[in-house]
Design an enzyme around this catalytic site. Structure first.
Site, PDB file in Angstrom:
ATOM      1  N   GLY A  11      11.101  26.850 -51.881  1.00  0.00           N
ATOM      2  CA  GLY A  11      12.328  26.540 -52.881  1.00  0.00           C
ATOM      3  C   GLY A  11      13.206  25.753 -52.546  1.00  0.00           C
ATOM      4  N   ARG A  15      22.377  26.683 -52.974  1.00  0.00           N
ATOM      5  CA  ARG A  15      23.209  27.314 -52.109  1.00  0.00           C
ATOM      6  C   ARG A  15      23.424  26.358 -50.983  1.00  0.00           C
ATOM      7  NH1 ARG A  15      21.877  33.291 -53.503  1.00  0.00           N
ATOM      8  NH2 ARG A  15      19.426  32.249 -53.711  1.00  0.00           N
ATOM      9  N   GLN A  73       2.992  24.760 -54.493  1.00  0.00           N
ATOM     10  CA  GLN A  73       3.816  25.481 -55.570  1.00  0.00           C
ATOM     11  C   GLN A  73       4.743  24.301 -56.469  1.00  0.00           C
ATOM     12  OE1 GLN A  73       7.253  27.692 -55.902  1.00  0.00           O
ATOM     13  NE2 GLN A  73       6.817  28.842 -57.829  1.00  0.00           N
ATOM     14  N   THR A  79       9.950  33.498 -57.135  1.00  0.00           N
ATOM     15  CA  THR A  79       8.539  33.888 -56.051  1.00  0.00           C
ATOM     16  C   THR A  79       7.024  35.046 -56.824  1.00  0.00           C
ATOM     17  OG1 THR A  79      10.015  36.123 -56.393  1.00  0.00           O
ATOM     18  CG2 THR A  79      10.488  34.698 -54.714  1.00  0.00           C
ATOM     19  N   ASP A 102      12.731  32.524 -46.473  1.00  0.00           N
ATOM     20  CA  ASP A 102      14.269  32.334 -45.399  1.00  0.00           C
ATOM     21  C   ASP A 102      14.930  33.824 -45.225  1.00  0.00           C
ATOM     22  OD1 ASP A 102      14.743  34.049 -48.084  1.00  0.00           O
ATOM     23  OD2 ASP A 102      16.073  32.750 -49.257  1.00  0.00           O
TER      24      ASP A 102
END
Ligand code: UD1
Ligand code: CA
Length: 452
Positions: A11, A15, A73, A79, A102
């Site tokens: 990812g 944010r 990916q 996920t 994370d």
């Protein structure tokens, strides 16, 4: 049964508002992903697969030399999709432990429990918070059995009130997991293939889903924003302070010390406020570290005092030394016992013998200094000629007058005295005073110039 770990780390971490891939942001001085990998390694798995995508090259480069199976990916479709990329590389017979890249502080202990519980079907890690905003909620049936996970953005108000949330780790048998995962769709608020849908699918097919509750909330805290990272850093540092205090270290303020690596302390060590320890630092018995010091990969022997605002890096300090305030030890500084290095003194790639002192405003680089030497204020070793570095040797019992410049390569023989302000470019004889500066003259009858 063989254990294989899959870590989801593809990812972007929108944010975080950063160009750096999220899993490379640092907690206690190490990338988030490094913490997750370390926890996984403690379980001695047959393989660790890391799913990378966003900033994949940078992520791989940060772990060169480590035994990791990298899985790409290319597009981050969720996920569940991420795990799907890795499963074909996992042995069908293995137990798979899936971790979020994370969620850095997870303990090997919790992971072990998870793996043990996965024998019965699917095991998930959960935790409780009064308001688990952003997290997936654990929906249980009337008998308390786990039914499914609903993501925050898909949850109805009643589900949002649930306090139990999915902590981002699960374990199950590889082939069963693959079967459940194949049924995951992306009809949800984020149009993503959620790994968490696997839980509902498994429970719906009659598999037993066991929830393992993590003991500490910060152990399962995810990092999605810089604010969450900052909060977690403090929580982690506080836990480390706790360990130091429990081991007998005196901290002036348990909230104002940062350990970014390993800090090993003897008995009755005192650490004042705002000190940062990086890499491997070893402090012997009775060592005192003043406020605002930074120690990186150093060992400091028994009874030494490091005074305020000192920076010590890749150095060895002997017993009963006095360092600082405002001292700088650079890589390769090796001090014997009872050495004093005072304010604004910089030492690089030099050995300094027992009882020697350089108390004020000096540069000591590429030098070999014997025992009981006094290096006067402002002394400089001129080690660099613009092309190469050269060594300065000062033998035992020398006295170097203030503001001397020692032009390397040069040897100051045992017991030499060097007159203040001298520029020494030739070796000196033992036991003599050498002065190398213009004679002082005064001009009688001299008059200052006056403006017309
Ligand atoms: C996820 C869980 C949520 C849980 C929370 C715990 C899902 C759908 N939700 O939410 O239930 O409470 O973790 O921390 O799983 N990733 C990929 N590929 C992708 C998307 C994500 O590898 O396509 C990686 C990310 O790099 C990250 C991890 O998966 O390391 C989790 O993704 P993230 O988007 O942070 O999920 P959350 O919204 O936090
Ligand atoms: Ca997350």
């Amino acid at each position: 049964m063989a254990l294989e770990v899959v870590i989801l780390a593809a990812g972007q971490g929108k944010r975080m508002r950063s160009d750096l891939p999220k899993v490379l942001h640092r907690l206690a001085g190490r990338p988030l992903l490094a913490h997750v990998i370390a926890a996984a390694r403690a379980l001695k798995p047959a393989k660790i697969h890391v799913v990378h995508g966003h900033g994949g090259e940078a992520v791989k480069a940060a772990f060169t030399g480590e035994r990791i199976e990298w899985v790409e990916q290319a597009r981050q479709l969720g996920t569940g999709h991420a795990l799907q990329q890795a499963l074909p590389k996992v042995s069908r017979a293995a137990t798979v432990l899936v971790l979020n890249g994370d969620v850095p502080m997870v303990s090997a202990d919790t992971l072990r429990k998870l793996v043990r519980a996965s024998g019965k079907g699917l095991a998930i890690a959960t935790s409780e918070l009064s308001d688990p905003a952003g997290y997936g909620r654990v929906v249980r049936d009337a008998r308390g059995r786990v039914q499914r996970i609903v993501e925050h953005r898909d949850a109805r108000p009643k589900e949002l009130a649930i306090r139990e949330w999915y902590a981002g780790f699960l374990a199950g048998h590889a082939s069963r997991l693959a079967g459940w995962l194949a049924k995951v769709a992306n009809r949800n608020a984020q149009k993503e293939y959620y790994l968490t849908d696997v839980i509902g699918i498994a429970a719906g097919s009659g598999a037993q889903v066991t929830a393992i509750k993590a003991s500490e909330t910060w152990e399962v805290a995810g990092v999605n924003s810089r604010h969450e990272l900052a909060i977690l850093e403090r929580a982690f540092q506080n836990a480390q302070s706790r360990r130091l205090l429990d081991a007998g270290v005196a901290l002036a303020d348990l909230w104002r010390v940062d350990v970014r690596g390993e800090l090993e302390c003897g008995t009755d060590v005192f650490i004042d406020v705002n000190c940062v320890f990086e890499g491997r630092v070893k402090l012997g018995d009775g060592v005192r570290v003043g406020p605002n010091c930074v120690l990186r990969n150093v060992s400091v022997a028994t009874g030494t005092e490091v005074h305020a605002f000192s920076l010590l890096e890749d150095a060895e300090v002997g017993a009963r030394c006095r360092i600082g305030p405002y001292a700088r030890l650079r890589p390769g500084a090796k001090l014997a016992r009872d050495v004093h290095i005072g304010n604004f003194v910089e030492v690089k790639a030099s050995r300094i013998g027992a009882g020697s002192k350089a108390n004020h405003l000096s540069y000591i680089g590429d030098a070999e200094i014997g025992a009981r030497v006094n290096v006067g204020a402002g002394t400089i070793t001129c080690n660099y000629d613009g092309v190469a570095k050269h060594r300065t040797v000062i033998e035992d019992d020398c006295f170097i007058g203030s503001d001397a410049t020692l032009v390397a390569p040069v040897r100051i023989a045992r017991g030499s005295y060097i007159g203040a302000g001298s520029t020494i470019s030739k070796d000196t004889p033992a036991g003599q005073l050498t002065v190398a500066r213009a004679k002082q003259v005064s001009l009688p009858g001299w008059k200052p110039k006056r403006k017309a």
